[in-house]
Scaffold this active site. Structure first.
Site, PDB file in Angstrom:
ATOM      1  N   GLU A 169     -16.353 -44.810  22.155  1.00 55.32           N
ATOM      2  CA  GLU A 169     -14.908 -45.057  22.071  1.00 55.32           C
ATOM      3  C   GLU A 169     -14.166 -44.308  23.174  1.00 55.32           C
ATOM      4  OE1 GLU A 169     -12.431 -46.546  20.896  1.00 55.32           O
ATOM      5  OE2 GLU A 169     -12.923 -47.497  18.975  1.00 55.32           O
ATOM      6  N   ASP A 203     -10.004 -54.374  18.119  1.00 53.03           N
ATOM      7  CA  ASP A 203     -10.365 -52.961  18.200  1.00 53.03           C
ATOM      8  C   ASP A 203      -9.522 -52.290  19.284  1.00 53.03           C
ATOM      9  OD1 ASP A 203     -12.025 -50.444  18.366  1.00 53.03           O
ATOM     10  OD2 ASP A 203     -13.237 -51.563  16.943  1.00 53.03           O
ATOM     11  N   ASP A 228     -14.790 -44.885   4.612  1.00 49.87           N
ATOM     12  CA  ASP A 228     -15.665 -45.833   3.920  1.00 49.87           C
ATOM     13  C   ASP A 228     -15.207 -47.280   4.106  1.00 49.87           C
ATOM     14  OD1 ASP A 228     -13.516 -46.232   2.222  1.00 49.87           O
ATOM     15  OD2 ASP A 228     -14.536 -45.558   0.408  1.00 49.87           O
ATOM     16  N   ARG A 247     -10.574 -39.429   8.973  1.00 47.58           N
ATOM     17  CA  ARG A 247     -10.680 -38.881  10.318  1.00 47.58           C
ATOM     18  C   ARG A 247      -9.722 -39.624  11.238  1.00 47.58           C
ATOM     19  NH1 ARG A 247     -12.866 -42.692  13.598  1.00 47.58           N
ATOM     20  NH2 ARG A 247     -14.598 -44.013  12.873  1.00 47.58           N
ATOM     21  N   ASN A 258      -8.985 -41.864  14.674  1.00 49.68           N
ATOM     22  CA  ASN A 258      -9.654 -43.005  15.285  1.00 49.68           C
ATOM     23  C   ASN A 258      -9.099 -43.220  16.687  1.00 49.68           C
ATOM     24  OD1 ASN A 258     -11.589 -45.165  15.033  1.00 49.68           O
ATOM     25  ND2 ASN A 258      -9.872 -46.591  14.897  1.00 49.68           N
ATOM     26  N   ASN A 298      -5.724 -49.172  15.417  1.00 49.20           N
ATOM     27  CA  ASN A 298      -6.508 -49.372  16.633  1.00 49.20           C
ATOM     28  C   ASN A 298      -5.604 -50.035  17.680  1.00 49.20           C
ATOM     29  OD1 ASN A 298      -9.154 -48.956  17.668  1.00 49.20           O
ATOM     30  ND2 ASN A 298     -10.002 -49.800  15.777  1.00 49.20           N
TER      31      ASN A 298
END
Length: 295
Positions: free
Chosen positions: A15, A203, A120, A100, A102, A151
């Site tokens: 990433e 994404d 999850d 977390r 991203n 994103n």
């Protein structure tokens, strides 16, 4: 426009590619591995290990790094022995456990933005978008909430439009916002692209010098280019199914670098290069990333 493999990195989740012109180098992260990687035009590579997952990075004008990890945003220091040490700039109070950071990047004024998700991938709308200079008592304050997998963060060439996607299968949307470059506040949220009408989920992204928006279509093995009006006008194919984020780089900012995911526990015979970093010729130039201004 064939994709060239530049590093067979085998990243679990590659990433946040960032081109650093002064070094002729591409940096990126492997999120679950907590690693910062560098590839230079001469083909050499280096890596540094952090003590938490490392989601996204930005370079400062002084040549230092900041990054969003699990517990906040940190100033990062790569060491010769391969360690990546971290000094916390601002913490975060996640809505629930198992979250977390991203995707993230700087706006055109150097403010660092990053979003959070629940790991999850359940349909929990607990993700949020944070700005580094928006904090109270050292804790980041959410600027946008009710997200699943934030994103696709990117900014128009003049900085007055902010783009944001949500990759979750329940959403698959890309939005545009009017962006106040003085206050750093997005407003007037509107639909830019409904990715349910295109292959893959949205994404990571980048904006080119013509103001067009490039988005990695994860699960479809493509990078899509949309005009500022939201019209699809270009599709680039990759030899992997899960491209994650793209960034312009190279000496002329005319190469599109793309990171990817190497899925675990499945047969990869049809995509042996999964987790690699690729270079494509997009036919347009990009824009240099604005250095992060650490406040």
């Amino acid at each position: 426009m064939n994709a060239e493999l530049i590093v067979d990195a085998r990243n679990a989740t590659g990433e946040s590619p960032v081109w650093v012109a002064q070094e002729n180098a591409l940096y990126w992260v492997d999120i679950p591995g907590g690693r910062l990687h560098r590839w230079q035009l001469d083909g050499s590579t280096r890596s540094w290990q952090a003590d938490e997952m490392l989601a996204c990075i930005a370079r400062t004008a002084e040549g230092k790094w900041i990054g969003a990890q699990q517990s906040g945003i940190f100033q990062l220091a790569p060491h010769a022995d391969g360690r990546l040490t971290a000094n916390k700039l601002a913490g975060v109070e996640h809505a629930i456990d198992n979250m977390r950071f991203n995707d993230g990047r700087c706006d055109r004024q150097g403010r660092f933005w990053a979003g959070t998700l629940h790991m999850d991938m359940g349909a929990e709308t607990v993700g949020a978008l944070y700005r580094l200079d928006a904090q109270r008592d050292g804790v980041l304050a959410a600027q946008l909430e009710s997200l699943l997998v934030p994103n696709g963060l990117a900014f128009s060439p003049d900085g007055k439009v902010m783009y944001l996607s949500d990759s979750h299968p329940a959403r698959q949307q890309i939005w545009a916002f009017d962006y106040d470059i003085d206050s750093g506040m997005p407003h007037n949220q509107r639909s830019f692209v409904d990715m349910n009408n295109h292959p893959g989920r949205p994404d990571g992204a980048a904006v080119d010098a013509e103001g067009c928006y490039w988005i990695c279509a994860i699960d479809a093995g493509q990078v899509l280019r949309f005009t500022p009006q939201g019209k699809l006008d270009r599709v680039l194919a990759l030899p992997v199914k899960k491209p994650t984020m793209c960034a312009f780089g190279g000496p002329g900012l005319d190469t599109l670098f793309v990171t990817s995911i190497r899925p675990q526990g499945i047969d990869l015979s049809d995509q042996p290069l999964a987790g690699g970093v690729f270079a494509l010729n997009p036919g347009v130039r990009g824009l240099a990333e604005t250095p992060a201004k650490v406040v």
